[in-house]
Design a protein around this motif. Structure first.
Motif, mmCIF file in Angstrom:
data_model
loop_
_atom_site.group_PDB
_atom_site.id
_atom_site.type_symbol
_atom_site.label_atom_id
_atom_site.label_comp_id
_atom_site.label_asym_id
_atom_site.label_seq_id
_atom_site.Cartn_x
_atom_site.Cartn_y
_atom_site.Cartn_z
ATOM 1 N N ILE A 1 0.854 -1.191 0.000
ATOM 2 C CA ILE A 1 0.000 0.000 0.000
ATOM 3 C C ILE A 1 0.887 1.238 0.000
ATOM 4 C CG2 ILE A 1 -1.754 1.295 1.304
ATOM 5 C CD1 ILE A 1 -2.797 -1.356 0.273
ATOM 6 N N VAL A 2 0.472 2.257 -0.745
ATOM 7 C CA VAL A 2 1.133 3.560 -0.704
ATOM 8 C C VAL A 2 0.088 4.561 -0.209
ATOM 9 C CG1 VAL A 2 2.358 5.338 -1.990
ATOM 10 C CG2 VAL A 2 2.574 2.931 -2.673
ATOM 11 N N ALA A 3 0.355 5.182 0.926
ATOM 12 C CA ALA A 3 -0.581 6.137 1.524
ATOM 13 C C ALA A 3 0.046 7.519 1.603
ATOM 14 C CB ALA A 3 -0.984 5.680 2.923
ATOM 15 N N GLU A 4 -0.722 8.518 1.234
ATOM 16 C CA GLU A 4 -0.265 9.900 1.343
ATOM 17 C C GLU A 4 -0.372 10.323 2.808
ATOM 18 O OE1 GLU A 4 -2.213 13.949 -0.132
ATOM 19 O OE2 GLU A 4 -1.657 12.627 -1.795
ATOM 20 N N THR A 5 0.745 10.763 3.383
ATOM 21 C CA THR A 5 0.756 11.144 4.792
ATOM 22 C C THR A 5 0.785 12.652 5.003
ATOM 23 O OG1 THR A 5 3.173 10.966 4.876
ATOM 24 C CG2 THR A 5 1.890 9.014 5.504
ATOM 25 N N PHE A 6 1.149 13.389 3.946
ATOM 26 C CA PHE A 6 1.234 14.843 4.073
ATOM 27 C C PHE A 6 1.133 15.457 2.684
ATOM 28 C CE2 PHE A 6 3.770 18.766 4.003
ATOM 29 C CZ PHE A 6 3.188 19.476 5.046
ATOM 30 N N ARG A 7 0.406 16.580 2.589
ATOM 31 C CA ARG A 7 0.327 17.326 1.329
ATOM 32 C C ARG A 7 0.282 18.811 1.665
ATOM 33 N NH1 ARG A 7 -2.059 16.896 -4.183
ATOM 34 N NH2 ARG A 7 -2.138 14.664 -3.793
ATOM 35 N N GLN A 8 1.147 19.577 0.999
ATOM 36 C CA GLN A 8 1.169 21.019 1.217
ATOM 37 C C GLN A 8 1.394 21.725 -0.122
ATOM 38 O OE1 GLN A 8 4.449 22.551 3.538
ATOM 39 N NE2 GLN A 8 3.304 24.368 4.105
ATOM 40 N N ASN A 9 0.458 22.599 -0.466
ATOM 41 C CA ASN A 9 0.616 23.432 -1.654
ATOM 42 C C ASN A 9 1.431 24.661 -1.276
ATOM 43 O OD1 ASN A 9 -0.934 21.817 -3.401
ATOM 44 N ND2 ASN A 9 -2.815 22.653 -2.527
ATOM 45 N N LYS A 10 2.401 25.006 -2.106
ATOM 46 C CA LYS A 10 3.255 26.163 -1.833
ATOM 47 C C LYS A 10 2.961 27.246 -2.867
ATOM 48 C CE LYS A 10 6.700 23.266 0.286
ATOM 49 N NZ LYS A 10 8.067 22.840 0.362
ATOM 50 N N TYR A 11 2.793 28.464 -2.370
ATOM 51 C CA TYR A 11 2.430 29.604 -3.212
ATOM 52 C C TYR A 11 3.424 30.735 -3.050
ATOM 53 C CZ TYR A 11 -2.159 27.458 -3.789
ATOM 54 O OH TYR A 11 -3.181 26.603 -4.109
ATOM 55 N N SER A 12 3.529 31.555 -4.080
ATOM 56 C CA SER A 12 4.218 32.833 -4.031
ATOM 57 C C SER A 12 3.154 33.854 -4.414
ATOM 58 C CB SER A 12 5.390 32.849 -5.017
ATOM 59 O OG SER A 12 6.003 34.117 -5.006
ATOM 60 N N GLY A 13 2.616 34.523 -3.406
ATOM 61 C CA GLY A 13 1.453 35.378 -3.650
ATOM 62 C C GLY A 13 0.269 34.503 -4.001
ATOM 63 N N MET A 14 -0.342 34.716 -5.151
ATOM 64 C CA MET A 14 -1.473 33.905 -5.595
ATOM 65 C C MET A 14 -1.027 32.799 -6.565
ATOM 66 S SD MET A 14 -4.098 35.060 -4.037
ATOM 67 C CE MET A 14 -5.490 34.425 -4.950
#
Length: 70
Positions: free
Chosen positions: A36-49
């Motif tokens: 099994i492969v499980a996603e443990t963390f997700r973070q979108n990174k932005y510069s302004g919008m």
């Protein structure tokens, strides 16, 4: 065959999981089902919008069982 023990082996990489599974198989453990492969963390990174990147961490796991006659 009677199951006498059960464990879930985990790792942050598929290659390390493979090494752990092979070590346990040498000790009489048997893989049960697929890995099994499980996603443990997700973070979108932005510069302004503006979306710049997405960081995704995963965990690989494999169920292992041990039978009475092993």
């Amino acid at each position: 065959m009677k199951v006498i023990d059960y464990k879930i082996v985990t790792s942050s990489t598929s290659s390390r999981l493979g090494v752990k599974v092979l070590e346990l198989m040498k000790e009489g453990w048997t893989p049960k089902g697929g890995h099994i492969v499980a996603e443990t963390f997700r973070q979108n990174k932005y510069s302004g919008m503006q979306h710049m990147a997405t960081q995704i961490d995963v965990e690989y796991s494999q169920t292992m069982i041990k039978y009475e006659n092993n």
